[in-house]
Enzyme design. Structure first.
Site, PDB file in Angstrom:
ATOM      1  N   HIS A   7       1.694   1.876 -14.386  1.00 35.78           N
ATOM      2  CA  HIS A   7       2.941   2.632 -14.324  1.00 35.78           C
ATOM      3  C   HIS A   7       3.671   2.364 -13.018  1.00 35.78           C
ATOM      4  CE1 HIS A   7      -0.246   4.794 -12.276  1.00 35.78           C
ATOM      5  NE2 HIS A   7       0.696   5.235 -11.446  1.00 35.78           N
ATOM      6  N   HIS A  48       6.989  -0.050  -7.411  1.00 32.49           N
ATOM      7  CA  HIS A  48       5.865  -0.968  -7.583  1.00 32.49           C
ATOM      8  C   HIS A  48       4.950  -0.518  -8.719  1.00 32.49           C
ATOM      9  CE1 HIS A  48       4.046   2.310  -5.280  1.00 32.49           C
ATOM     10  NE2 HIS A  48       2.902   1.916  -5.802  1.00 32.49           N
TER      11      HIS A  48
END
Lengths: 171, 171
Positions: free
Chosen positions: A34, A115
């Protein structure tokens, strides 16, 4: 209860991240790959409806998120987490700001660096070794994520989905 | 892509289920504790919007699900999975039927037995042993689940949330 707000990339990009996470990330089994939009924060379960409302409003303003995972990078020396770097577009910065302004609980400590973590909690020498290898492989994936998720954490550290918010606006 | 439809019980009941799953269920890390409403089924990713629409409609008709986890039982000899038995109320049977009629992909093979799996893939003697122990402990939890989730499976077997549907009707 501990909540977090994330965007899941496509199955394809999650599968790619998992090929690394399986080996290098002890959080591998706790949540699927995620991009975090708001770090885990404590909030009383009775207040979760307010958070849902705030996220519904944000999701009605923002359109699907265009992301470009452009290279493999590391947070070393702050932590030794290695990640797919997502280019910090204005849209991503704006939705991150909107979420953190609307939900002040557990304020963010760092600058927002979008990220997807693929490795963490290694020794420094493992980190250097793995980062060297992964940087050579690299990553280059562009895609669109049309929803965000409010998750909550169980006592064993794993995360369950509480609610999905489709991004139906045009910011 | 492989999809499944589930309802997650409260954090409290998930935490309780995980105390057993951690030890006795090899699927422990792949998904948090859940009650399956439609077994995993294959569907083309391009058709997922049709499934979302069908589930939105169902979620607008059904109200929050009242569940009563009343005892610990086993599917033995069909499989040796041990589970929290959920009393099969008319509401649960109806929503299960509605989901499977609206989404014919991968038709159900068994009678619907609402449950939360807490142990599986054991040898027969382990099964007998563990079932004996767990039956003595038992379970007795009543609660209300106000949403259902459409999940999809990654290549490593783990499940990611695709979408949440709040149950806002009154069936």
């Amino acid at each position: 209860m501990k909540y977090g707000i994330v965007a899941f990339p496509s199955k394809k990009l999650q599968d790619l991240a998992n090929t690394y996470r399986k080996r290098y990330d002890p959080h591998y089994a706790l949540v699927t790959p995620h991009m975090t939009l708001k770090d885990p924060f404590e909030v009383d379960e009775s207040d979760v409806n307010k958070i849902s409302e705030a996220l519904s409003k944000i999701a009605s303003e923002f359109g699907p998120l265009h992301i470009h995972a452009s290279r493999i990078s590391s947070f070393f020396p702050v932590t030794n987490a290695i990640y797919f770097r997502i280019e910090p577009t204005e849209q991503l910065v704006d939705i991150h700001t909107a979420i953190n302004e609307a939900i002040p609980a557990g304020e963010e400590k760092h600058t927002f660096v979008p990220h997807i973590t693929i490795a963490q909690k290694m020794t420094d020498s493992e980190h250097d070794d793995i980062l060297g290898q992964l940087r050579m492989t690299g990553v280059d994936a562009e895609e669109t994520i049309d929803r965000i998720h409010l998750m909550y954490q169980l006592e064993d550290g794993s995360w369950t989905a509480h609610e999905t918010f489709r991004l139906i606006g045009n910011r």
